[in-house]
Design a protein around this motif. Structure first.
Motif, mmCIF file in Angstrom:
data_model
loop_
_atom_site.group_PDB
_atom_site.id
_atom_site.type_symbol
_atom_site.label_atom_id
_atom_site.label_comp_id
_atom_site.label_asym_id
_atom_site.label_seq_id
_atom_site.Cartn_x
_atom_site.Cartn_y
_atom_site.Cartn_z
ATOM 1 N N GLY A 73 0.803 -1.227 0.000
ATOM 2 C CA GLY A 73 0.000 0.000 0.000
ATOM 3 C C GLY A 73 0.829 1.266 0.000
ATOM 4 N N THR A 74 2.137 1.147 -0.069
ATOM 5 C CA THR A 74 2.977 2.341 -0.072
ATOM 6 C C THR A 74 2.962 2.961 -1.451
ATOM 7 O OG1 THR A 74 4.406 1.330 1.503
ATOM 8 C CG2 THR A 74 5.311 3.173 0.280
ATOM 9 N N GLU A 75 2.717 4.231 -1.466
ATOM 10 C CA GLU A 75 2.703 4.883 -2.766
ATOM 11 C C GLU A 75 4.046 5.535 -3.019
ATOM 12 O OE1 GLU A 75 0.776 8.619 -4.144
ATOM 13 O OE2 GLU A 75 -0.915 7.243 -4.254
ATOM 14 N N ASP A 76 4.551 5.400 -4.233
ATOM 15 C CA ASP A 76 5.816 6.040 -4.545
ATOM 16 C C ASP A 76 5.619 7.525 -4.735
ATOM 17 O OD1 ASP A 76 8.062 4.240 -4.521
ATOM 18 O OD2 ASP A 76 6.792 3.041 -5.848
ATOM 19 N N LEU A 77 6.732 8.225 -4.791
ATOM 20 C CA LEU A 77 6.636 9.681 -4.897
ATOM 21 C C LEU A 77 6.177 10.101 -6.275
ATOM 22 C CD1 LEU A 77 8.804 9.198 -2.489
ATOM 23 C CD2 LEU A 77 9.167 11.617 -2.862
ATOM 24 N N ASN A 78 5.451 11.182 -6.294
ATOM 25 C CA ASN A 78 4.977 11.748 -7.543
ATOM 26 C C ASN A 78 6.164 12.064 -8.451
ATOM 27 O OD1 ASN A 78 4.207 13.667 -9.501
ATOM 28 N ND2 ASN A 78 2.444 14.240 -8.256
ATOM 29 N N PRO A 79 6.162 11.545 -9.688
ATOM 30 C CA PRO A 79 7.310 11.766 -10.578
ATOM 31 C C PRO A 79 7.614 13.239 -10.811
ATOM 32 C CG PRO A 79 5.738 10.228 -11.561
ATOM 33 C CD PRO A 79 5.123 10.717 -10.287
ATOM 34 N N ARG A 80 6.590 14.077 -10.739
ATOM 35 C CA ARG A 80 6.859 15.503 -10.979
ATOM 36 C C ARG A 80 7.609 16.125 -9.808
ATOM 37 N NH1 ARG A 80 2.423 18.765 -14.021
ATOM 38 N NH2 ARG A 80 4.291 19.998 -14.332
ATOM 39 N N LEU A 81 7.367 15.604 -8.603
ATOM 40 C CA LEU A 81 8.170 16.053 -7.456
ATOM 41 C C LEU A 81 9.599 15.550 -7.610
ATOM 42 C CD1 LEU A 81 5.928 15.361 -4.334
ATOM 43 C CD2 LEU A 81 6.504 17.564 -5.335
ATOM 44 N N LEU A 82 9.690 14.310 -8.041
ATOM 45 C CA LEU A 82 11.013 13.691 -8.153
ATOM 46 C C LEU A 82 11.905 14.422 -9.138
ATOM 47 C CD1 LEU A 82 10.325 9.869 -7.978
ATOM 48 C CD2 LEU A 82 11.372 11.369 -6.286
ATOM 49 N N ARG A 83 11.285 15.032 -10.133
ATOM 50 C CA ARG A 83 12.099 15.741 -11.124
ATOM 51 C C ARG A 83 12.892 16.889 -10.509
ATOM 52 N NH1 ARG A 83 8.056 16.385 -15.515
ATOM 53 N NH2 ARG A 83 8.290 18.613 -15.126
ATOM 54 N N ARG A 84 12.454 17.349 -9.347
ATOM 55 C CA ARG A 84 13.174 18.430 -8.658
ATOM 56 C C ARG A 84 14.510 17.951 -8.103
ATOM 57 N NH1 ARG A 84 11.294 22.601 -10.895
ATOM 58 N NH2 ARG A 84 9.030 22.699 -10.835
ATOM 59 N N PHE A 85 14.628 16.659 -7.945
ATOM 60 C CA PHE A 85 15.867 16.089 -7.424
ATOM 61 C C PHE A 85 16.568 15.376 -8.570
ATOM 62 C CE2 PHE A 85 12.809 15.955 -3.834
ATOM 63 C CZ PHE A 85 13.483 16.765 -2.946
ATOM 64 N N LYS A 86 17.853 15.204 -8.452
ATOM 65 C CA LYS A 86 18.577 14.477 -9.501
ATOM 66 C C LYS A 86 19.581 13.554 -8.821
ATOM 67 C CE LYS A 86 17.488 16.926 -13.442
ATOM 68 N NZ LYS A 86 16.263 17.489 -12.944
ATOM 69 N N PRO A 87 19.857 12.427 -9.438
ATOM 70 C CA PRO A 87 20.934 11.605 -8.869
ATOM 71 C C PRO A 87 22.285 12.293 -9.056
ATOM 72 C CG PRO A 87 20.060 10.610 -10.884
ATOM 73 C CD PRO A 87 19.250 11.850 -10.630
ATOM 74 N N LEU A 88 23.251 11.921 -8.224
ATOM 75 C CA LEU A 88 24.600 12.490 -8.362
ATOM 76 C C LEU A 88 25.236 11.953 -9.639
ATOM 77 C CD1 LEU A 88 25.888 12.069 -4.705
ATOM 78 C CD2 LEU A 88 25.218 14.194 -5.841
ATOM 79 N N THR A 89 25.827 12.855 -10.406
ATOM 80 C CA THR A 89 26.386 12.392 -11.679
ATOM 81 C C THR A 89 27.874 12.691 -11.852
ATOM 82 O OG1 THR A 89 25.589 14.443 -12.614
ATOM 83 C CG2 THR A 89 24.256 12.477 -13.032
ATOM 84 N N ILE A 90 28.377 13.717 -11.128
ATOM 85 C CA ILE A 90 29.776 14.114 -11.364
ATOM 86 C C ILE A 90 30.706 12.922 -11.106
ATOM 87 C CG2 ILE A 90 31.644 15.629 -10.615
ATOM 88 C CD1 ILE A 90 29.663 17.713 -9.949
ATOM 89 N N GLU A 91 31.732 12.814 -11.923
ATOM 90 C CA GLU A 91 32.697 11.728 -11.705
ATOM 91 C C GLU A 91 34.081 12.305 -11.478
ATOM 92 O OE1 GLU A 91 32.449 9.000 -14.918
ATOM 93 O OE2 GLU A 91 30.342 8.566 -14.452
ATOM 94 N N ALA A 92 34.935 11.481 -10.880
ATOM 95 C CA ALA A 92 36.309 11.919 -10.629
ATOM 96 C C ALA A 92 37.023 12.157 -11.959
ATOM 97 C CB ALA A 92 37.037 10.861 -9.824
#
Ligand code: HEC
Length: 382
Positions: A73-92
């Motif tokens: 019954g757990t609902e995932d986060l609204n994708p439009r909210l999620l777009r405000r966040f981004k995974p970390l991408t910078i690399e060494a």
């Protein structure tokens, strides 16, 4: 938190309120508008924050506090909210010699007047890039005025230091080296110390082969900054953003929803969940410690009083104590104070626990190999 109590999560207000709830609500709306303005100024996507917040699920499923532990019954986060966040991408950087030089310099106590303090003493990489002391301690045990921020993920912040006085990591690195209370060296003294070490002469020549004057102060700070750009800690939150919905527990997800719906996300946003704008500390209710004027000390503009860089919340569960003055030891208290002073909202303990659970999902994995203490070149050391 009992979301089933709320007819519409976009209009979410916590159950415990400050006595004058209408005033608080109005005030909240006012700052939301301010937040939108700050958002546009910060050059983020132009889509209004209001739209995002009202995009929160209209009728969230009934999740009682008891069932939050239950994956059902757990609902995932609204994708439009999620777009405000981004995974970390910078690399060494792939420039191995330069990264290696930067790593040595990060651990090098010769960069301090007493030969005892290195970047790593204040920002120990095995402890998430910061120490547990309220304010940073420099040479001869001298205490600074502010809490030392973490060096992990710092490369992605729009500016450096609590007051944003450095534009990038290169500028930042020069600050503590030359600060009399921190490492207490001049650029000339640093160069003299490093030129006296054969291992460094060779390492600079290798890292900067095209440059005749390889051992320069710009290259010292440049190498440290290059090494720091690899201090990235992706974790459960990134796995979730990349599509692994099992990476968060239902409680974490409740916390993330609260974080979004309350409006924390307006300031703490993007890949770093912060680090992208300046904001006043005490937007709604003045912060008790008004001693440090923040950005006003840099800009000499009274309107910047108590304005600080919104810190990244990456690894925040590991980087106590909190705030620019290091005055708060527990994350629960930091969350409660933020809701109160920034949003004019009083959270109950279950709401605080949900948010703290989610903040725990921002704890990433330390790149153990990358941060391994290097052998420093042989030198006469005090
Ligand atoms: C109006 C912008 C704004 C809002 C809204 C906001 N914050 Fe903050 N937050 C800040 C600023 C600015 C600081 C740094 C304050 C300082 O100078 O110490 C901060 C600091 C923090 C810290 C301490 C981080 C550290 O490393 O010391 C935490 C934790 C935090 N916020 C969580 C939250 C939560 C949870 C919410 C929502 C309840 C929230 N914030 C809402 C601007 C905001």
């Amino acid at each position: 938190m009992d979301i089933s109590m709320q007819p519409d999560s976009s209009d979410y207000r916590p159950r415990q309120r400050t006595p004058d709830s209408l005033r608080v609500q109005r005030a909240r709306q006012r700052w939301l508008l301010l937040g939108v303005a700050a958002w546009s100024l910060a050059g983020c996507e132009r889509e209004s924050v209001m739209t995002t917040l009202s995009d929160a699920p209209r009728h969230p499923p009934a999740i009682s506090s008891a069932s939050t532990q239950d994956a059902q019954g757990t609902e995932d986060l609204n994708p439009r909210l999620l777009r405000r966040f981004k995974p970390l991408t910078i690399e060494a950087s792939s420039n191995v010699s330069l990264v290696h030089l930067g790593r040595m310099l990060y651990f090098e106590p010769l960069l301090s007047r007493t030969g005892k303090v290195s970047c790593n003493s204040r920002h120990p990489l095995t402890s998430y890039g910061t120490t547990a002391t309220a304010v940073a301690v420099g040479i001869d045990g001298r205490r600074g005025a502010r809490n030392a921020p973490s060096t992990f993920n710092a490369a992605g912040h729009f500016r450096q230091f609590w007051d944003g006085r450095a534009a990038n990591l290169e500028e930042q690195a020069a600050g503590p080296i030359e600060n009399p209370a921190v490492m207490g060296m001049t650029a000339e003294q640093v160069l003299k110390a490093l030129r006296g070490v054969e291992g460094y002469r060779a390492a600079f020549a290798k890292a900067y082969p095209a440059d005749k004057a390889a051992l320069s102060f710009n290259h010292v700070t440049g190498a440290i900054a290059t090494f720091e750009r690899g201090l990235i800690t992706p974790g459960r939150w990134d796995r979730y953003l990349l599509g692994d919905h099992s990476a968060l527990s239902s409680r974490d997800k409740d916390g993330a929803k609260l974080f979004a719906n309350l409006g924390c996300m307006v300031c703490h946003t993007g890949a770093y969940v912060g680090g992208s704008m300046f904001e006043k500390l005490g937007v709604q209710i003045p912060w008790p410690n008004q001693h440090d004027r923040g950005r006003a000390q840099v800009s000499q503009n009274a309107a910047d009083a108590m304005v600080f860089k919104v810190p990244s919340l990456r690894n925040v569960a590991q980087t106590a104590p909190y705030f620019h003055d290091g005055s708060v030891a527990k994350l629960e208290a930091a969350v409660r104070l933020m809701a109160y002073h920034q949003l004019g909202v009083t959270l109950d303990s279950s709401e605080i626990q949900d948010i703290v659970a989610w903040l725990g999902a921002l704890t990433g994995d330390i790149p153990r190999e990358y941060i391994r203490r290097p052998n420093l070149p042989a030198a006469v050391r005090p």
